[in-house]
Design a protein around this motif. Structure first.
Motif, mmCIF file in Angstrom:
data_model
loop_
_atom_site.group_PDB
_atom_site.id
_atom_site.type_symbol
_atom_site.label_atom_id
_atom_site.label_comp_id
_atom_site.label_asym_id
_atom_site.label_seq_id
_atom_site.Cartn_x
_atom_site.Cartn_y
_atom_site.Cartn_z
ATOM 1 N N THR A 82 0.798 -1.285 0.059
ATOM 2 C CA THR A 82 -0.130 0.113 -0.056
ATOM 3 C C THR A 82 0.895 1.326 0.144
ATOM 4 O O THR A 82 0.480 2.130 -0.740
ATOM 5 C CB THR A 82 -0.889 0.146 1.239
ATOM 6 O OG1 THR A 82 -1.668 -1.351 1.178
ATOM 7 C CG2 THR A 82 -1.903 1.148 1.192
ATOM 8 N N ALA A 83 1.945 1.287 0.784
ATOM 9 C CA ALA A 83 2.657 2.431 0.809
ATOM 10 C C ALA A 83 3.392 2.565 -0.578
ATOM 11 O O ALA A 83 3.524 3.835 -0.782
ATOM 12 C CB ALA A 83 3.878 2.130 1.817
ATOM 13 N N ALA A 85 2.044 1.883 -3.433
ATOM 14 C CA ALA A 85 1.099 2.408 -4.256
ATOM 15 C C ALA A 85 0.993 3.953 -3.869
ATOM 16 O O ALA A 85 0.667 4.758 -4.750
ATOM 17 C CB ALA A 85 -0.304 1.887 -4.202
ATOM 18 N N ARG A 86 0.838 4.220 -2.445
ATOM 19 C CA ARG A 86 0.861 5.729 -2.390
ATOM 20 C C ARG A 86 1.999 6.628 -2.915
ATOM 21 O O ARG A 86 1.988 7.675 -3.278
ATOM 22 C CB ARG A 86 0.740 5.710 -0.778
ATOM 23 C CG ARG A 86 0.913 7.167 -0.161
ATOM 24 C CD ARG A 86 -0.523 8.107 -0.561
ATOM 25 N NE ARG A 86 -1.684 7.340 -0.066
ATOM 26 C CZ ARG A 86 -1.954 7.518 1.280
ATOM 27 N NH1 ARG A 86 -1.378 8.578 2.045
ATOM 28 N NH2 ARG A 86 -2.963 7.080 1.698
ATOM 29 N N LEU A 87 3.145 6.093 -2.744
ATOM 30 C CA LEU A 87 4.396 6.707 -3.423
ATOM 31 C C LEU A 87 4.362 6.817 -4.708
ATOM 32 O O LEU A 87 4.784 7.990 -5.292
ATOM 33 C CB LEU A 87 5.780 6.061 -2.934
ATOM 34 C CG LEU A 87 5.986 6.045 -1.472
ATOM 35 C CD1 LEU A 87 7.083 5.170 -1.110
ATOM 36 C CD2 LEU A 87 6.383 7.240 -0.837
ATOM 37 N N PHE A 89 1.735 7.458 -6.227
ATOM 38 C CA PHE A 89 0.871 8.287 -6.529
ATOM 39 C C PHE A 89 1.364 10.011 -6.060
ATOM 40 O O PHE A 89 1.110 10.769 -7.103
ATOM 41 C CB PHE A 89 -0.281 8.193 -5.738
ATOM 42 C CG PHE A 89 -1.576 9.269 -5.759
ATOM 43 C CD1 PHE A 89 -1.529 10.097 -4.836
ATOM 44 C CD2 PHE A 89 -2.359 9.338 -7.209
ATOM 45 C CE1 PHE A 89 -2.613 11.169 -4.885
ATOM 46 C CE2 PHE A 89 -3.333 10.258 -7.269
ATOM 47 C CZ PHE A 89 -3.421 11.303 -5.941
ATOM 48 N N ARG A 90 1.862 10.103 -5.076
ATOM 49 C CA ARG A 90 2.505 11.203 -4.562
ATOM 50 C C ARG A 90 3.847 11.989 -5.257
ATOM 51 O O ARG A 90 3.735 12.918 -5.668
ATOM 52 C CB ARG A 90 2.760 11.104 -3.115
ATOM 53 C CG ARG A 90 1.473 10.850 -2.321
ATOM 54 C CD ARG A 90 0.603 12.274 -2.280
ATOM 55 N NE ARG A 90 1.471 13.635 -2.444
ATOM 56 C CZ ARG A 90 1.866 14.100 -0.873
ATOM 57 N NH1 ARG A 90 1.519 13.437 0.110
ATOM 58 N NH2 ARG A 90 2.515 15.197 -0.836
ATOM 59 N N GLU A 251 -3.473 5.240 7.926
ATOM 60 C CA GLU A 251 -3.170 6.583 7.046
ATOM 61 C C GLU A 251 -1.908 7.595 7.532
ATOM 62 O O GLU A 251 -1.276 7.883 6.549
ATOM 63 C CB GLU A 251 -4.624 7.616 7.151
ATOM 64 C CG GLU A 251 -4.298 8.529 6.167
ATOM 65 C CD GLU A 251 -4.163 8.229 4.729
ATOM 66 O OE1 GLU A 251 -4.496 7.167 4.442
ATOM 67 O OE2 GLU A 251 -3.832 9.006 3.777
ATOM 68 N N LEU A 254 1.288 5.756 6.573
ATOM 69 C CA LEU A 254 1.476 5.743 5.155
ATOM 70 C C LEU A 254 2.007 7.248 5.080
ATOM 71 O O LEU A 254 2.948 7.428 4.290
ATOM 72 C CB LEU A 254 0.456 5.745 4.435
ATOM 73 C CG LEU A 254 -0.338 4.317 4.144
ATOM 74 C CD1 LEU A 254 -1.667 4.258 3.438
ATOM 75 C CD2 LEU A 254 0.701 3.289 3.733
ATOM 76 N N GLN A 255 1.722 8.260 5.646
ATOM 77 C CA GLN A 255 2.110 9.574 5.523
ATOM 78 C C GLN A 255 3.410 9.619 5.992
ATOM 79 O O GLN A 255 4.450 10.476 5.543
ATOM 80 C CB GLN A 255 1.015 10.572 6.395
ATOM 81 C CG GLN A 255 1.486 12.078 5.949
ATOM 82 C CD GLN A 255 1.545 12.524 4.792
ATOM 83 O OE1 GLN A 255 0.814 12.331 3.922
ATOM 84 N NE2 GLN A 255 2.680 13.260 4.394
ATOM 85 N N THR A 258 5.764 8.513 3.441
ATOM 86 C CA THR A 258 6.039 9.430 2.409
ATOM 87 C C THR A 258 6.801 10.627 2.898
ATOM 88 O O THR A 258 7.840 11.086 2.006
ATOM 89 C CB THR A 258 4.531 10.176 1.967
ATOM 90 O OG1 THR A 258 3.691 8.899 1.635
ATOM 91 C CG2 THR A 258 4.675 11.186 0.969
#
Length: 448
Positions: A82-83, A85-87, A89-90, A251, A254-255, A258
């Motif tokens: 998940t992390a 995927a977040r990276l 995106f960001r 959340e 995950l932040q 990031t």
């Protein structure tokens, strides 16, 4: 009788000699080209010939890094996928292209190769781990080579690292694997990645979110694996631990990941804290090194840092870093920009280049020899930095954390004197000066 002239006889002899050499050369066995010389002794004794053929990058340990490569590791169900995927995106929003290296073990599992390590004997475990390591290294090199050809800002993020397998086998088996590969833990840990981010399993601190069925391990097994992974990467110069803080959500976790990646890439507006603290350690050994209690797992690293002759507004240095006769060598350049900020570039160099750089050392400075003792305290990565070859004889504690200074719990054997984050007098560049002197008040306070 046919007469043979001298010239004709000489040509005939030369032809026969050449013919002999050609025939002899064909009879010689052709040396294998696919195995580096250092690996031949292992391959000859192995029935699994293909296992030992390492990726091409292993034959050159000093390939300069053109892109940043980050390892995202962690315990069972920690949230790495998940992390990632977040990276993905960001980071493009910040101008970076993300290239994600898939987890080797997951590729095998998705292909139907679900293997229970507990059902394998020692030989089978070694063979399996060697194949997984080989696959991981090949994937990392292929994805990195693609990234280097992108022609834009790019970061390579690896889902798990090469030495993750050490958490799933005994220490004896892992050492056998290292011996078979002809490498050391230090080289696999420190050279391959520019930074390590460890996400703590929910089995440690967020137990209600841990699922045995999903993870495949019991909660106790997950805690052991998570701890072993942390210990495996302890000693890397840029190691961050993302824990499960009470009252915080996934959340928030995950932040934090990031934020750490943004910090590594020098992207602004990141709440990652780094502290540099002048400390007193209660108790030294016979070599005047601080004693870290046995109940704390620590990694000891020797660092020799030499500053070179440079132009005004520029700092050049080379560093030798490692332990147990296994070292990496680094060249670093720091330049002050017109706006007052610093531009820092680093590259891995060979031992020979390191020796050549030493001939250009700054004669006004001493080579700084330090012992780093790296350990983890309450999900905070701490480095106890003890100086050996300069006038300053104290210790500095460096802390990488997501917490504010007043929120950090320090070990009982360390007494914090003050924060020297913003004190230029405690930079290694200043401490290396032959005519360096300490403030009398601080000297008296620190007890040296």
């Amino acid at each position: 009788m046919v007469e043979i002239s001298g010239i004709t006889l000489l040509l005939l002899v030369c032809f026969l000699i050449c013919l002999y050499l050609v025939i002899s050369d064909k009879k010689k066995p052709t040396p294998r080209q696919d195995v580096p010389p250092k690996m031949k002794r292992f391959t000859k004794n192995s029935s699994e010939r293909s296992i030992m053929t390492l990726p091409k990058a292993m034959s050159s340990s000093y390939r300069p890094k053109k892109v940043i490569r980050i390892c995202l590791t962690g315990g069972p169900s920690a949230g790495k996928t998940t992390a990632l995927a977040r990276l993905a995106f960001r980071l493009p929003e910040m101008g970076y292209r993300v290239i994600s290296v898939p987890e080797a073990a997951s590729l095998l599992s998705e292909g139907g190769a679900n293997i229970n390590m507990s059902q394998l004997d020692q030989t089978q475990q070694i063979q399996l781990q060697l194949r997984i390591i080989k696959l991981r290294m090949a994937l990392e090199e292929i994805f990195t080579e693609i990234a280097e050809r992108c022609g834009e800002k790019v970061v390579v993020i690896c889902n798990a690292g090469v030495i993750d397998g050490s958490a799933y086998v005994t220490s004896d088996i892992w050492q056998t694997i290292l011996d078979e590969l002809g490498v050391t833990q230090v080289h696999l840990r420190d050279f391959r990645y520019d930074a390590i981010i460890h996400m703590v399993s929910p089995a440690q601190g967020a137990e209600k979110y841990y699922s045995n069925k999903k993870a495949g391990q019991s909660i106790d097994e997950a805690r052991i694996i998570d701890k072993m992974l942390q210990e495996s990467y302890t000693g890397h110069p840029k190691f961050s631990i993302i824990g499960n803080d009470p009252g915080k959500t996934f959340e928030d976790k995950l932040q934090k990941v990031t934020d750490v990646v943004f910090s590594i890439l020098n992207i602004k507006a990141v709440k990652q804290y780094s502290y540099k603290l002048l400390v007193i350690v209660k108790g030294n050994d016979k070599d005047s090194l601080p004693i870290i209690p046995d109940y704390i797992k620590s990694q000891k690293i020797l660092v020799e840092e030499t500053f070179l002759e440079s132009n005004p507004g520029e700092i050049l240095r080379v560093q030798k870093r490692g332990h147990s006769d296994s070292y990496n060598y680094l060249f670093t350049s720091e330049k002050i920009r017109s706006d007052g900020t610093t531009e820092t570039t680093s590259q891995i160099i060979s031992p020979r280049d390191y020796m050549n750089y030493l001939e250009k050392r700054d004669q006004a400075r001493t080579t700084v020899k330090r012992i780093l003792q790296c350990f983890i305290q309450d999900d905070n990565y701490m480095i106890l930095d003890t100086f050996l070859s300069i006038k300053f004889k104290g210790s500095i504690l460096r802390v990488e954390t997501k917490k504010k200074l007043e929120e950090i719990s320090f070990p009982d054997f360390i007494e914090v004197i003050r924060n020297v984050n913003d004190d230029p007098g405690y930079s290694t560049h200043k401490l290396s000066k032959i005519n360096w002197y300490d403030s009398p008040d601080i000297s008296k306070m620190a007890g040296y």
